[in-house]
Motif scaffolding. Structure first.
Motif, PDB file in Angstrom:
ATOM      1  N   PRO A  13       0.844  -1.194   0.000  1.00 50.99           N
ATOM      2  CA  PRO A  13       0.000   0.000   0.000  1.00 50.99           C
ATOM      3  C   PRO A  13       0.882   1.248   0.000  1.00 50.99           C
ATOM      4  N   ALA A  14       0.688   2.082  -1.002  1.00 52.33           N
ATOM      5  CA  ALA A  14       1.497   3.304  -1.111  1.00 52.33           C
ATOM      6  C   ALA A  14       0.615   4.451  -1.580  1.00 52.33           C
ATOM      7  N   ALA A  15      -0.638   4.451  -1.139  1.00 59.19           N
ATOM      8  CA  ALA A  15      -1.600   5.446  -1.618  1.00 59.19           C
ATOM      9  C   ALA A  15      -1.923   6.510  -0.572  1.00 59.19           C
ATOM     10  N   GLY A  16      -1.191   6.495   0.538  1.00 69.08           N
ATOM     11  CA  GLY A  16      -1.472   7.464   1.612  1.00 69.08           C
ATOM     12  C   GLY A  16      -1.115   8.881   1.192  1.00 69.08           C
ATOM     13  N   GLY A  18       0.663  11.109   2.989  1.00 71.29           N
ATOM     14  CA  GLY A  18       2.003  11.534   3.390  1.00 71.29           C
ATOM     15  C   GLY A  18       2.037  12.914   4.023  1.00 71.29           C
ATOM     16  N   THR A  19       1.011  13.222   4.824  1.00 69.34           N
ATOM     17  CA  THR A  19       0.914  14.586   5.367  1.00 69.34           C
ATOM     18  C   THR A  19       2.083  14.952   6.286  1.00 69.34           C
ATOM     19  N   ARG A  20       2.737  13.922   6.865  1.00 69.32           N
ATOM     20  CA  ARG A  20       3.873  14.243   7.748  1.00 69.32           C
ATOM     21  C   ARG A  20       5.088  14.688   6.948  1.00 69.32           C
ATOM     22  N   LYS A  30       5.725  10.180  -1.093  1.00 69.20           N
ATOM     23  CA  LYS A  30       6.716  10.097  -0.001  1.00 69.20           C
ATOM     24  C   LYS A  30       7.507   8.796  -0.113  1.00 69.20           C
ATOM     25  N   PRO A 110      -8.025   8.129  -0.075  1.00 64.12           N
ATOM     26  CA  PRO A 110      -7.285   7.537   1.041  1.00 64.12           C
ATOM     27  C   PRO A 110      -8.214   7.128   2.185  1.00 64.12           C
ATOM     28  N   LYS A 111      -8.841   5.977   2.020  1.00 61.83           N
ATOM     29  CA  LYS A 111      -9.851   5.535   2.989  1.00 61.83           C
ATOM     30  C   LYS A 111      -9.263   4.594   4.034  1.00 61.83           C
ATOM     31  N   GLY A 112      -7.928   4.558   4.137  1.00 57.28           N
ATOM     32  CA  GLY A 112      -7.309   3.764   5.189  1.00 57.28           C
ATOM     33  C   GLY A 112      -6.558   2.554   4.658  1.00 57.28           C
ATOM     34  N   ALA A 116      -7.053   0.050   1.462  1.00 60.42           N
ATOM     35  CA  ALA A 116      -5.991  -0.140   0.459  1.00 60.42           C
ATOM     36  C   ALA A 116      -5.753  -1.640   0.230  1.00 60.42           C
ATOM     37  N   LEU A 133       4.171  -2.289   4.161  1.00 58.96           N
ATOM     38  CA  LEU A 133       3.889  -0.863   4.035  1.00 58.96           C
ATOM     39  C   LEU A 133       5.008  -0.205   3.244  1.00 58.96           C
ATOM     40  N   GLY A 134       4.603   0.797   2.438  1.00 54.54           N
ATOM     41  CA  GLY A 134       5.549   1.378   1.493  1.00 54.54           C
ATOM     42  C   GLY A 134       6.473   2.411   2.077  1.00 54.54           C
TER      43      GLY A 134
HETATM   44  P1  UTP Z   1       0.368   6.049   7.051  1.00 60.62           P
HETATM   45  O1  UTP Z   1      -0.356   5.810   8.301  1.00 60.62           O
HETATM   46  O2  UTP Z   1       1.835   6.296   7.121  1.00 60.62           O
HETATM   47  O3  UTP Z   1      -0.395   7.246   6.304  1.00 60.62           O
HETATM   48  O4  UTP Z   1       0.104   4.809   6.106  1.00 60.62           O
HETATM   49  P2  UTP Z   1       0.034   8.274   5.198  1.00 60.62           P
HETATM   50  O5  UTP Z   1      -1.209   8.944   4.792  1.00 60.62           O
HETATM   51  O6  UTP Z   1       0.816   7.643   4.087  1.00 60.62           O
HETATM   52  O7  UTP Z   1       1.028   9.291   5.919  1.00 60.62           O
HETATM   53  P3  UTP Z   1       0.705  10.526   6.904  1.00 60.62           P
HETATM   54  O8  UTP Z   1       0.293   9.901   8.207  1.00 60.62           O
HETATM   55  O9  UTP Z   1      -0.379  11.353   6.259  1.00 60.62           O
HETATM   56  O10 UTP Z   1       2.007  11.246   6.981  1.00 60.62           O
HETATM   57  C1  UTP Z   1       0.865   3.630   6.153  1.00 60.62           C
HETATM   58  C2  UTP Z   1       0.966   3.029   4.750  1.00 60.62           C
HETATM   59  O11 UTP Z   1      -0.330   2.759   4.233  1.00 60.62           O
HETATM   60  C3  UTP Z   1      -0.530   3.426   3.004  1.00 60.62           C
HETATM   61  C4  UTP Z   1       0.489   4.560   3.004  1.00 60.62           C
HETATM   62  O12 UTP Z   1       0.842   4.926   1.671  1.00 60.62           O
HETATM   63  C5  UTP Z   1       1.646   3.971   3.770  1.00 60.62           C
HETATM   64  O13 UTP Z   1       2.505   3.207   2.939  1.00 60.62           O
HETATM   65  N1  UTP Z   1      -1.936   3.908   2.943  1.00 60.62           N
HETATM   66  C6  UTP Z   1      -2.502   4.568   3.993  1.00 60.62           C
HETATM   67  C7  UTP Z   1      -2.663   3.669   1.790  1.00 60.62           C
HETATM   68  O14 UTP Z   1      -2.166   3.054   0.820  1.00 60.62           O
HETATM   69  N2  UTP Z   1      -3.956   4.120   1.745  1.00 60.62           N
HETATM   70  C8  UTP Z   1      -4.538   4.786   2.766  1.00 60.62           C
HETATM   71  O15 UTP Z   1      -5.724   5.163   2.644  1.00 60.62           O
HETATM   72  C9  UTP Z   1      -3.785   5.016   3.921  1.00 60.62           C
END
Ligand code: UTP
Length: 302
Positions: A13-16, A18-20, A30, A110-112, A116, A133-134
């Motif tokens: 899963p790499a669809a987050g 990345g707000t941090r 990210k 990004p539904k979690g 994903a 996790l990516g």
């Molecule tokens: P994180 O909890 O690190 O969330 O997700 P994020 O959104 O990437 O980062 P912040 O917290 O906003 O900085 C852990 C992993 O799950 C993926 C992220 O890409 C990351 O590899 N993920 C998370 C998804 O693929 N989809 C989602 O909806 C949420």
């Protein structure tokens, strides 16, 4: 219950959002941030390949196509490096594409993490699969994923990776209640608590971003309502599987944990990302000779 079905597929899963890592993660995924000269996501795919998983499904979203480009052939670059006779450079740019057969699916929003993983259901089918996790990775000298696959074959069900942290840090993570098995590094997971209040944590063992899931997780995820932050959490689905009635043979339930005491690098937050880059620079034969004395000297000036 032993289940010798081979694990051949990895889901990343790499669809987050990345707000941090904003503003860097505004236009660049990210997961593409480099550990010196190698994007983290490449190190994650290397980890999957080293565990024998050569079928990799990346869950991405709009704006993350740099990840696909990284694992694709770059013919212009190849032509330029060939013309220069730069064989090392050629090998380096071809390496990502040779690691695994890459597949991609998009998460519409990004539904979690659980959502994903659910996006992978069609590709995975009815087989156990790994989730990596990516934005973090395990040192290649510590073959955690291989061990988790072995444990899955022995015990069936799903497997999580657990790392011990100081008691005052547990409340920042998902934490597992555990029971021993006969094996030193394997436990039964009886409960999973997301970000427990200080003093309420059932153990100091936190869940880190490596999983081997039974395909039963997809059915559970479909029924799992959004939890914390309105997101569908993988932890909630695993909790359901951990506490499922294990009397029914072949139900895919049950969760075991592998206690990991090796090296893990988190690149999803600034401080750990910095630690990772500096540690790698200090260990790299081509850089350490100049970098380490410079770092020592710099620290003396502080
Ligand atoms: P994180 O909890 O690190 O969330 O997700 P994020 O959104 O990437 O980062 P912040 O917290 O906003 O900085 C852990 C992993 O799950 C993926 C992220 O890409 C990351 O590899 N993920 C998370 C998804 O693929 N989809 C989602 O909806 C949420």
């Amino acid at each position: 219950m032993a289940d010798t079905t081979a694990v051949t597929k990895a889901v990343i899963p790499a669809a987050g959002l990345g707000t941090r890592f904003l503003p860097a993660a505004k236009a660049i995924p990210k997961e593409m941030l480099p550990v010196i000269d190698t994007p983290t996501i490449q190190l994650v795919v290397e980890e999957a390949a080293a565990a024998g998983l050569r079928d990799v499904l990346m869950v991405t979203r709009r704006g993350k196509s740099a990840i696909e480009d990284h694992f694709d052939t770059a013919s212009e670059l190849e032509d330029a490096l060939t013309a220069k006779g730069d064989d090392d450079g050629l090998a380096r740019i071809r390496e990502p594409g040779n690691l695994a057969k890459m597949h991609y699916v998009r998460q519409d929003a990004p539904k979690g993490l659980g959502h994903a993983v659910l996006c992978a259901a069609e590709h995975v089918g009815n087989e156990p699969f790994a989730v990596l996790l990516g934005d973090d990775f395990i040192d290649r000298r510590d073959p955690l994923l291989r061990r988790m696959i072995d444990v899955r074959q022995r015990y069936g069900g799903s497997i999580v990776a657990l790392m011990e942290v100081e008691p005052d840090q547990v409340s920042a993570y998902g934490c597992a209640a555990i029971k021993p098995t006969g094996e030193d590094d394997v436990v039964v997971v009886t409960d999973l608590v997301e970000k427990p209040d200080p003093g309420e944590a059932p153990s100091n063992w936190i869940v880190i971003g490596r999983y081997v899931c039974d395909p039963a997780v997809f059915g559970v995820l479909r029924e799992t309502p959004p939890g914390r932050g309105g997101e569908i959490q993988l932890t909630d689905a695993l909790l359901t599987l951990a506490t499922a009635d294990l009397g029914v043979a072949g139900d895919g339930g049950g969760v075991h944990g592998v206690l990991f005491r090796g090296r893990r690098y988190d690149t999803g937050n600034k401080l750990d990302y910095l630690r990772t880059v500096i540690q790698f620079a200090c260990e790299r034969a081509d850089l350490a000779g100049e970098f380490v004395p410079w770092l020592r000297g710099y620290l003396d000036t502080l």
